[in-house]
Write a protein that holds these residues in place. Structure first.
Motif, PDB file in Angstrom:
ATOM      1  N   ARG A  44       0.829  -1.209   0.000  1.00 15.94           N
ATOM      2  CA  ARG A  44       0.000   0.000   0.000  1.00 15.94           C
ATOM      3  C   ARG A  44       0.865   1.262   0.000  1.00 15.94           C
ATOM      4  O   ARG A  44       0.581   2.233  -0.698  1.00 15.94           O
ATOM      5  N   LYS A  45       1.941   1.231   0.791  1.00 12.26           N
ATOM      6  CA  LYS A  45       2.858   2.367   0.858  1.00 12.26           C
ATOM      7  C   LYS A  45       3.500   2.634  -0.499  1.00 12.26           C
ATOM      8  O   LYS A  45       3.544   3.786  -0.962  1.00 12.26           O
ATOM      9  N   LEU A  46       3.982   1.600  -1.146  1.00 13.73           N
ATOM     10  CA  LEU A  46       4.645   1.758  -2.441  1.00 13.73           C
ATOM     11  C   LEU A  46       3.663   2.233  -3.507  1.00 13.73           C
ATOM     12  O   LEU A  46       3.990   3.088  -4.336  1.00 13.73           O
ATOM     13  N   ASN A  47       2.457   1.694  -3.497  1.00 16.55           N
ATOM     14  CA  ASN A  47       1.441   2.142  -4.453  1.00 16.55           C
ATOM     15  C   ASN A  47       1.094   3.607  -4.220  1.00 16.55           C
ATOM     16  O   ASN A  47       0.868   4.365  -5.174  1.00 16.55           O
ATOM     17  N   HIS A  48       1.050   4.004  -2.952  1.00 12.54           N
ATOM     18  CA  HIS A  48       0.765   5.398  -2.604  1.00 12.54           C
ATOM     19  C   HIS A  48       1.854   6.326  -3.140  1.00 12.54           C
ATOM     20  O   HIS A  48       1.557   7.405  -3.672  1.00 12.54           O
ATOM     21  N   LEU A  49       3.113   5.898  -3.026  1.00 13.45           N
ATOM     22  CA  LEU A  49       4.232   6.727  -3.467  1.00 13.45           C
ATOM     23  C   LEU A  49       4.298   6.852  -4.985  1.00 13.45           C
ATOM     24  O   LEU A  49       4.725   7.877  -5.511  1.00 13.45           O
ATOM     25  N   ARG A  50       3.871   5.809  -5.697  1.00 10.38           N
ATOM     26  CA  ARG A  50       4.044   5.780  -7.151  1.00 10.38           C
ATOM     27  C   ARG A  50       2.822   6.236  -7.929  1.00 10.38           C
ATOM     28  O   ARG A  50       2.874   6.359  -9.156  1.00 10.38           O
ATOM     29  N   ARG A  51       1.730   6.517  -7.232  1.00  6.95           N
ATOM     30  CA  ARG A  51       0.490   6.776  -7.966  1.00  6.95           C
ATOM     31  C   ARG A  51       0.526   8.083  -8.756  1.00  6.95           C
ATOM     32  O   ARG A  51      -0.273   8.283  -9.672  1.00  6.95           O
ATOM     33  N   HIS A  52       1.450   8.997  -8.397  1.00  4.41           N
ATOM     34  CA  HIS A  52       1.537  10.270  -9.098  1.00  4.41           C
ATOM     35  C   HIS A  52       2.704  10.317 -10.089  1.00  4.41           C
ATOM     36  O   HIS A  52       3.066  11.397 -10.547  1.00  4.41           O
ATOM     37  N   SER A  53       3.280   9.162 -10.388  1.00  2.02           N
ATOM     38  CA  SER A  53       4.405   9.123 -11.328  1.00  2.02           C
ATOM     39  C   SER A  53       3.920   9.394 -12.754  1.00  2.02           C
ATOM     40  O   SER A  53       3.005   8.735 -13.247  1.00  2.02           O
TER      41      SER A  53
END
Length: 438
Positions: A44-53
């Motif tokens: 969930r943390k990684l998806n949160h960080l990458r969602r605005h890439s």
């Protein structure tokens, strides 16, 4: 003949399925070595960080750089920065500088060895202005480059909240003012420092040219850094901002030398982290990626390379800016993160730091500081030059008073050279475990 063909095809199918099963097993087995709840939290943390890439760049050193919308960067997940308006450029940058020529009455008495040391110490350095990932592309305007956190590194952390944060330690006794017991002023358990420091004034900025090295780091949970740091507050609850280079396997997953920034508002107990691994630091540059590998790295006997770090406070917004080189402003720490350093810093440090649970114990860690050479080996040891502070004046200047200190001088030592040079130079470092530091 047909039977043979059918058997061959069946064998190939079985082989392929077996290979897929092994692959799936390996992936599942890796995740199964951690609690399922932690795996889900990490994902969930990684998806949160990458969602605005908006764009991803594959670096030749294995890193992936995500270009993130500048307005949606991790900093704004911090509760104190909700609605924060980004300051794209500093209000004021103290570019003025003066250098005091230190004339010595003992010049005529210089020995041959001193002249040789001076000559070696004054060898020119090349300022590093590139990172490896920049060879593979660049992030567009309106975005910032963020080094992608790897799942395996986040899983290995004690917790998601602790990932990227230094381990706190408070072994020394607090003193209200600096006195002869310098050890009680700076020493921390499991941390070994070799530093030059200045205290006694209001510091609004600090600068230095740091020689780049690639020290050996013995264990994955240890690190070695070289930095410029500003600090405020008591020993057990100090606030700190710093920047430099680091070899830190627990954060970066390897032993490459990488550019870093770090902050804490409570001596790393519950706040702060390296780079953008937690909310806090606001990045504005689309050219520099925090945590990315520095290139090139000097080799023994070769041309030395350095990075220039300048941390300074904006007098209008009170943001603490980090400048890389002589022109690139990477970003800033907003004053909302702090209670004391938002006004000014009480001390400045230049030098190296090693973290290990074996610091101060036998056997001592073999993690090196700087180049791994002692400070007296000027040609190959680590160094910081052109050290400057910014106080209430409009100019950068050398501090009126400095002192040097090493927690473990048989493991990592220091040498401050102020005579026979036009500008003071600071040498530090060491191999860690050695016959004098068993």
């Amino acid at each position: 003949m047909g039977k043979v063909l059918r058997f061959s095809a069946m064998g190939s199918t079985i082989f392929i399925l077996f290979g897929l099963a092994v692959t799936v097993y390996c992936v599942v087995d890796y995740d199964d070595s951690f609690p399922r709840q932690k795996v889900l939290e990490v994902e969930r943390k990684l998806n949160h960080l990458r969602r605005h890439s908006l764009k991803s760049i594959q670096s030749e050193d294995g890193d992936v750089i995500d270009c993130i919308d500048i307005k949606k960067q991790p900093a704004f997940d911090h509760p104190a920065l909700k609605g924060h308006k980004i300051q794209m450029v500093p209000t004021y940058n103290s570019a003025k500088e003066y250098t005091t020529r230190r004339a010595s009455t003992r010049t005529k008495n210089e020995t041959k060895s001193t002249k040789m040391m001076k000559q070696r110490a004054e060898e020119s350095s090349v300022t590093i202005s590139s990172q490896i990932w920049q060879r593979s592309g660049r992030c567009p305007e309106g975005t910032i480059p963020i080094r992608r956190i790897q799942k395996r590194d986040l899983l290995k952390a004690h917790s998601i909240e602790h990932y990227g944060r230094k381990k706190p330690s408070f072994s020394h006794q607090h003193v209200g003012q600096l006195n002869e017991n310098v050890e009680s002023f700076v020493q921390q358990q499991n941390h070994s420092k070799a530093i030059l420091f200045a205290v006694g004034y209001r510091y609004l900025g600090a600068k230095g040219d740091i020689k780049v090295c690639n020290p050996f780091v013995e264990k994955d949970d240890e690190y070695s850094t070289s930095q410029v740091a500003l600090l405020t507050g008591p020993y057990n609850d100090f606030e700190c901002i710093e920047a430099g280079w680091a070899v830190n396997p627990s954060v970066y997953g390897d032993r490459q030398t990488r550019l870093f920034v770090y902050w804490t508002a409570d001596a790393s107990k519950k706040t702060g982290c390296f780079d953008l691994t937690c909310p806090g630091f606001v990045q504005t540059s689309n050219e520099i990626a925090l945590g990315a590998a520095i290139y090139p790295i000097p080799i023994p006997g070769g041309l030395p390379y350095q990075i220039t770090i300048y941390i300074y406070k904006d007098p209008i917004t009170n943001n603490w800016w980090v400048q890389y080189g002589e022109k690139t402003n990477i970003g800033y720490w907003p004053p909302e993160l702090f209670d004391g350093i938002c006004y000014n810093a009480e001390s400045v440090e230049w030098g190296g730091e090693v973290y290990s649970s074996n610091v101060g114990h036998t056997p001592h860690t073999a993690t090196q500081m700087g180049s791994g050479q002692f400070a007296t080996d000027i040609g190959d040891s680590s160094s910081i030059t052109r050290m400057r502070i910014h106080d209430n004046s409009e100019t950068l200047k050398f501090p009126e008073w400095v002192a040097h200190y090493s927690d473990e001088y048989n493991c990592y030592d220091v040498w401050y050279m102020a005579d026979y040079v036009e500008d003071p130079e600071f040498y530090y470092g060491g191999p860690g475990r050695n016959p004098l530091c068993p």
